[in-house]
Scaffold this motif. Structure first.
Motif, PDB file in Angstrom:
ATOM      1  N   ALA A   1       0.616  -1.338   0.088  1.00 42.95           N
ATOM      2  CA  ALA A   1       0.027  -0.027  -0.054  1.00 42.95           C
ATOM      3  C   ALA A   1       0.976   1.145   0.039  1.00 42.95           C
ATOM      4  CB  ALA A   1      -1.008  -0.127   1.367  1.00 42.95           C
ATOM      5  N   LEU A   2       1.888   1.302   0.640  1.00 43.81           N
ATOM      6  CA  LEU A   2       2.847   2.600   0.676  1.00 43.81           C
ATOM      7  C   LEU A   2       3.600   2.511  -0.438  1.00 43.81           C
ATOM      8  CD1 LEU A   2       4.246   4.550   2.327  1.00 43.81           C
ATOM      9  CD2 LEU A   2       6.091   3.183   3.140  1.00 43.81           C
ATOM     10  N   HIS A   3       3.924   1.449  -1.198  1.00 38.33           N
ATOM     11  CA  HIS A   3       4.543   1.599  -2.620  1.00 38.33           C
ATOM     12  C   HIS A   3       3.398   2.313  -3.332  1.00 38.33           C
ATOM     13  CE1 HIS A   3       5.998   0.547  -6.471  1.00 38.33           C
ATOM     14  NE2 HIS A   3       7.215   0.385  -5.952  1.00 38.33           N
ATOM     15  N   ALA A   4       2.355   1.864  -3.467  1.00 35.44           N
ATOM     16  CA  ALA A   4       1.286   2.248  -4.293  1.00 35.44           C
ATOM     17  C   ALA A   4       0.912   3.641  -4.060  1.00 35.44           C
ATOM     18  CB  ALA A   4       0.316   1.414  -4.451  1.00 35.44           C
ATOM     19  N   LEU A   5       0.772   4.083  -2.725  1.00 34.47           N
ATOM     20  CA  LEU A   5       0.637   5.414  -2.401  1.00 34.47           C
ATOM     21  C   LEU A   5       1.496   6.405  -2.967  1.00 34.47           C
ATOM     22  CD1 LEU A   5      -1.150   7.543  -0.731  1.00 34.47           C
ATOM     23  CD2 LEU A   5       0.413   6.831   1.089  1.00 34.47           C
ATOM     24  N   VAL A   6       2.750   6.138  -2.737  1.00 38.38           N
ATOM     25  CA  VAL A   6       3.943   7.200  -3.247  1.00 38.38           C
ATOM     26  C   VAL A   6       4.111   7.247  -4.653  1.00 38.38           C
ATOM     27  CG1 VAL A   6       6.408   7.205  -3.118  1.00 38.38           C
ATOM     28  CG2 VAL A   6       5.397   6.614  -1.141  1.00 38.38           C
ATOM     29  N   VAL A   7       3.689   6.097  -5.510  1.00 43.64           N
ATOM     30  CA  VAL A   7       3.782   6.208  -6.913  1.00 43.64           C
ATOM     31  C   VAL A   7       2.565   7.100  -7.334  1.00 43.64           C
ATOM     32  CG1 VAL A   7       3.515   4.788  -9.015  1.00 43.64           C
ATOM     33  CG2 VAL A   7       5.033   4.081  -7.176  1.00 43.64           C
ATOM     34  N   VAL A   8       1.409   6.979  -6.786  1.00 44.01           N
ATOM     35  CA  VAL A   8       0.258   7.615  -7.082  1.00 44.01           C
ATOM     36  C   VAL A   8       0.463   9.132  -6.631  1.00 44.01           C
ATOM     37  CG1 VAL A   8      -2.232   7.944  -6.492  1.00 44.01           C
ATOM     38  CG2 VAL A   8      -1.237   5.717  -7.047  1.00 44.01           C
ATOM     39  N   ASP A   9       1.210   9.403  -5.535  1.00 42.45           N
ATOM     40  CA  ASP A   9       1.140  10.586  -5.003  1.00 42.45           C
ATOM     41  C   ASP A   9       2.209  11.421  -5.943  1.00 42.45           C
ATOM     42  OD1 ASP A   9       0.520  12.788  -3.389  1.00 42.45           O
ATOM     43  OD2 ASP A   9       1.750  12.008  -1.644  1.00 42.45           O
ATOM     44  N   VAL A  10       3.466  10.855  -6.430  1.00 40.24           N
ATOM     45  CA  VAL A  10       4.403  11.381  -7.155  1.00 40.24           C
ATOM     46  C   VAL A  10       3.547  11.745  -8.505  1.00 40.24           C
ATOM     47  CG1 VAL A  10       6.478  11.021  -8.607  1.00 40.24           C
ATOM     48  CG2 VAL A  10       6.401  10.389  -6.035  1.00 40.24           C
ATOM     49  N   GLY A  11       2.876  10.811  -9.047  1.00 39.82           N
ATOM     50  CA  GLY A  11       2.101  10.972 -10.270  1.00 39.82           C
ATOM     51  C   GLY A  11       1.131  12.061  -9.974  1.00 39.82           C
ATOM     52  N   THR A  12       0.525  12.417  -9.003  1.00 41.16           N
ATOM     53  CA  THR A  12      -0.517  13.585  -8.732  1.00 41.16           C
ATOM     54  C   THR A  12       0.278  14.720  -8.897  1.00 41.16           C
ATOM     55  OG1 THR A  12      -2.115  12.336  -7.586  1.00 41.16           O
ATOM     56  CG2 THR A  12      -1.614  14.811  -7.357  1.00 41.16           C
TER      57      THR A  12
ATOM     58  N   ALA B   1       9.274   5.881  -4.361  1.00 40.23           N
ATOM     59  CA  ALA B   1       8.787   4.610  -3.441  1.00 40.23           C
ATOM     60  C   ALA B   1       9.519   3.895  -2.960  1.00 40.23           C
ATOM     61  CB  ALA B   1       7.727   4.157  -4.591  1.00 40.23           C
ATOM     62  N   ALA B   2      10.819   3.071  -3.541  1.00 38.93           N
ATOM     63  CA  ALA B   2      11.717   2.393  -3.127  1.00 38.93           C
ATOM     64  C   ALA B   2      12.493   3.156  -2.134  1.00 38.93           C
ATOM     65  CB  ALA B   2      12.516   1.864  -4.470  1.00 38.93           C
ATOM     66  N   ALA B   3      12.801   4.430  -2.308  1.00 35.99           N
ATOM     67  CA  ALA B   3      13.530   5.162  -1.194  1.00 35.99           C
ATOM     68  C   ALA B   3      12.812   5.342   0.101  1.00 35.99           C
ATOM     69  CB  ALA B   3      13.881   6.711  -1.750  1.00 35.99           C
ATOM     70  N   CYS B   4      11.395   5.536   0.095  1.00 37.10           N
ATOM     71  CA  CYS B   4      10.513   5.448   1.041  1.00 37.10           C
ATOM     72  C   CYS B   4      10.510   4.282   1.933  1.00 37.10           C
ATOM     73  CB  CYS B   4       9.258   5.928   0.795  1.00 37.10           C
ATOM     74  SG  CYS B   4       8.817   7.667   0.454  1.00 37.10           S
ATOM     75  N   LEU B   5      10.281   3.040   1.151  1.00 40.49           N
ATOM     76  CA  LEU B   5      10.303   1.984   1.743  1.00 40.49           C
ATOM     77  C   LEU B   5      11.736   1.548   2.384  1.00 40.49           C
ATOM     78  CD1 LEU B   5       8.181  -0.049  -0.897  1.00 40.49           C
ATOM     79  CD2 LEU B   5       7.684   0.176   1.504  1.00 40.49           C
TER      80      LEU B   5
ATOM     81  N   THR C   1      13.912  -3.838   2.450  1.00 35.58           N
ATOM     82  CA  THR C   1      14.886  -4.223   1.475  1.00 35.58           C
ATOM     83  C   THR C   1      14.850  -5.559   0.900  1.00 35.58           C
ATOM     84  OG1 THR C   1      16.446  -4.621   2.805  1.00 35.58           O
ATOM     85  CG2 THR C   1      16.419  -2.396   2.438  1.00 35.58           C
ATOM     86  N   GLY C   2      15.606  -5.695  -0.058  1.00 36.66           N
ATOM     87  CA  GLY C   2      15.884  -7.145  -0.403  1.00 36.66           C
ATOM     88  C   GLY C   2      14.572  -7.690  -0.870  1.00 36.66           C
ATOM     89  N   ASP C   3      14.267  -8.867  -0.608  1.00 36.15           N
ATOM     90  CA  ASP C   3      12.927  -9.557  -0.946  1.00 36.15           C
ATOM     91  C   ASP C   3      11.940  -8.873  -0.576  1.00 36.15           C
ATOM     92  OD1 ASP C   3      14.485 -11.671  -2.092  1.00 36.15           O
ATOM     93  OD2 ASP C   3      14.376 -13.281  -0.752  1.00 36.15           O
ATOM     94  N   GLN C   4      11.911  -8.233   0.603  1.00 40.63           N
ATOM     95  CA  GLN C   4      10.663  -7.674   1.077  1.00 40.63           C
ATOM     96  C   GLN C   4      10.330  -6.459   0.251  1.00 40.63           C
ATOM     97  OE1 GLN C   4      11.876  -6.803   5.166  1.00 40.63           O
ATOM     98  NE2 GLN C   4      10.198  -8.247   6.036  1.00 40.63           N
ATOM     99  N   LEU C   5      11.305  -5.701  -0.306  1.00 48.91           N
ATOM    100  CA  LEU C   5      11.051  -4.670  -1.186  1.00 48.91           C
ATOM    101  C   LEU C   5      10.397  -5.128  -2.529  1.00 48.91           C
ATOM    102  CD1 LEU C   5      11.211  -1.654  -1.762  1.00 48.91           C
ATOM    103  CD2 LEU C   5      13.695  -2.207  -2.517  1.00 48.91           C
ATOM    104  N   ALA C   6      11.126  -6.178  -2.976  1.00 47.34           N
ATOM    105  CA  ALA C   6      10.588  -6.807  -4.449  1.00 47.34           C
ATOM    106  C   ALA C   6       9.039  -6.974  -4.115  1.00 47.34           C
ATOM    107  CB  ALA C   6      11.246  -7.908  -4.750  1.00 47.34           C
ATOM    108  N   ALA C   7       8.614  -7.770  -3.043  1.00 51.08           N
ATOM    109  CA  ALA C   7       7.269  -8.167  -2.730  1.00 51.08           C
ATOM    110  C   ALA C   7       6.583  -6.711  -2.713  1.00 51.08           C
ATOM    111  CB  ALA C   7       7.346  -8.897  -1.449  1.00 51.08           C
ATOM    112  N   ALA C   8       6.939  -5.850  -1.975  1.00 53.33           N
ATOM    113  CA  ALA C   8       6.171  -4.488  -2.044  1.00 53.33           C
ATOM    114  C   ALA C   8       6.003  -3.978  -3.304  1.00 53.33           C
ATOM    115  CB  ALA C   8       6.896  -3.508  -0.945  1.00 53.33           C
ATOM    116  N   VAL C   9       6.976  -3.980  -4.259  1.00 52.32           N
ATOM    117  CA  VAL C   9       6.971  -3.354  -5.459  1.00 52.32           C
ATOM    118  C   VAL C   9       5.870  -4.136  -6.197  1.00 52.32           C
ATOM    119  CG1 VAL C   9       8.024  -3.237  -7.715  1.00 52.32           C
ATOM    120  CG2 VAL C   9       9.288  -2.545  -5.485  1.00 52.32           C
ATOM    121  N   ALA C  10       5.823  -5.478  -5.918  1.00 55.71           N
ATOM    122  CA  ALA C  10       4.817  -6.409  -6.892  1.00 55.71           C
ATOM    123  C   ALA C  10       3.560  -6.040  -6.374  1.00 55.71           C
ATOM    124  CB  ALA C  10       5.160  -7.884  -6.803  1.00 55.71           C
ATOM    125  N   GLY C  11       3.433  -5.771  -5.045  1.00 54.66           N
ATOM    126  CA  GLY C  11       2.160  -5.624  -4.432  1.00 54.66           C
ATOM    127  C   GLY C  11       1.376  -4.166  -4.927  1.00 54.66           C
ATOM    128  N   GLY C  12       2.490  -3.001  -4.990  1.00 53.28           N
ATOM    129  CA  GLY C  12       2.067  -1.882  -5.241  1.00 53.28           C
ATOM    130  C   GLY C  12       1.633  -1.784  -6.608  1.00 53.28           C
TER     131      GLY C  12
END
Length: 228
Positions: free
Chosen positions: A100-111, A191-195, A201-212
Motif C-alpha cells: 500500500a505504501l509503495h502504491a501510495l507513493v507512486v500515485v502521489d508522485v504522479g499527482t 517509492a523504493a526510497a521511502c520503503l 529491502t531485498g526480497d521484502q522490497l521486491a514483494a512490496a513493489v509487486a504488491g504496489g
C-alpha cells in the motif's frame, strides 16, 4: 480587497474555448498563475500579471476565478485531492502495508508531476498559513496521517525513527520529486526510497513493489473499462 480596478465589471472570456495545445482558458490561467507564484511569490503576483501571461484581459480572468486566493487554493488542492480520493481503494486492495505504501507513493508522485511542478514549494508560503487556506492544510494533514499509519505498519519493531516523523519524511520526499533530476521510473524509485527508509529491502522490497503494482493495476482497470 479587490484587484479588479476600473468599473469592477466581470468580463467575458475570450472567444476561443481552448489553447492551441488543448488547454482550456481556465487551465491556462492556473498554469500561468503557478509559474508566476513560483517566480515572484504569491504576494507579488497580481491578477493583471496572470492575465497578461495568458494573453487575456484582466476582467476576463474574473469570469473564471474570484481572485488570486481562489486560484492558489485550486492549485494547492489539485496537488493533494487526487491522491486522497484513491487512498481508501488503494489500502483496501493492497496485500499488505508495504504494498500500500509503495502504491501510495507512486500515485502521489504522479499527482504532483501531473500538475505545475512548483506548487509544493508554495506549501510553506506565509499566505498559505492563513485561515483562508485551512481546507488545503487539513487535506495535507490527512494525507500525512495516511503515510504515518502505513509507515507504522511497515517499519520493523525497534526502528530508530518515530513513525510520525518517518511518515513526514516520506511525504516530504514525495513533495520534492519535482526538483529531482529526471530518471526512468522516477515514481517507483521514490517509492523504493521511502520503503528503504522504513527498513524494507531485498526480497521484502521486491514483494512490496509487486504488491504496489498490482494495486495500481486494479485501480486503473475500472477507469480503462469506462473509456470503452
Amino acid at each position: 480587497m479587490s484587484e479588479r480596478g476600473g468599473t469592477g465589471r466581470v468580463g467575458r472570456p475570450r472567444s476561443r474555448g481552448a489553447a492551441d495545445d488543448g488547454r482550456t482558458p481556465r487551465q491556462e490561467i492556473l498554469d500561468a498563475a503557478a509559474a508566476l507564484f513560483s517566480e515572484s511569490g504569491f504576494a507579488a503576483t497580481s491578477t493583471r500579471a496572470i492575465a497578461d501571461r495568458v494573453g487575456i484581459r484582466q476582467a476576463s480572468l474574473y469570469h473564471h476565478f474570484a481572485g488570486k486566493d481562489e486560484i492558489l487554493l485550486e492549485l494547492l488542492e489539485a496537488s493533494v485531492r487526487p491522491t486522497l480520493d484513491v487512498v481508501d481503494a488503494l489500502r483496501s486492495r493492497a496485500p499488505d502495508a508495504a504494498g500500500a505504501l509503495h502504491a501510495l507513493v507512486v500515485v502521489d508522485v504522479g499527482t504532483l508531476l501531473a500538475g505545475p511542478l512548483g506548487i509544493p514549494a508554495l506549501y510553506v508560503a506565509p499566505e498559505v498559513q492563513q485561515p483562508r487556506f485551512e481546507q488545503f492544510r487539513a487535506h495535507r494533514r490527512q494525507l500525512g496521517a495516511v503515510y504515518a499509519e502505513l509507515v507504522r505498519d511497515v517499519a520493523p519493531a525497534g526502528h530508530p525513527v518515530d513513525a510520525d516523523v518517518l511518515g513526514q519524511v516520506c511525504l516530504h520526499l514525495v513533495e520534492m520529486t519535482a526538483s529531482l533530476p529526471s530518471a526512468p521510473q522516477l515514481p517507483e524509485q521514490v517509492a523504493a526510497a521511502c520503503l528503504g527508509a522504513c527498513g524494507v529491502t531485498g526480497d521484502q522490497l521486491a514483494a512490496a513493489v509487486a504488491g504496489g503494482r498490482a494495486v495500481r493495476d486494479a485501480l486503473a482497470a475500472p477507469a480503462a473499462a469506462g473509456r470503452h
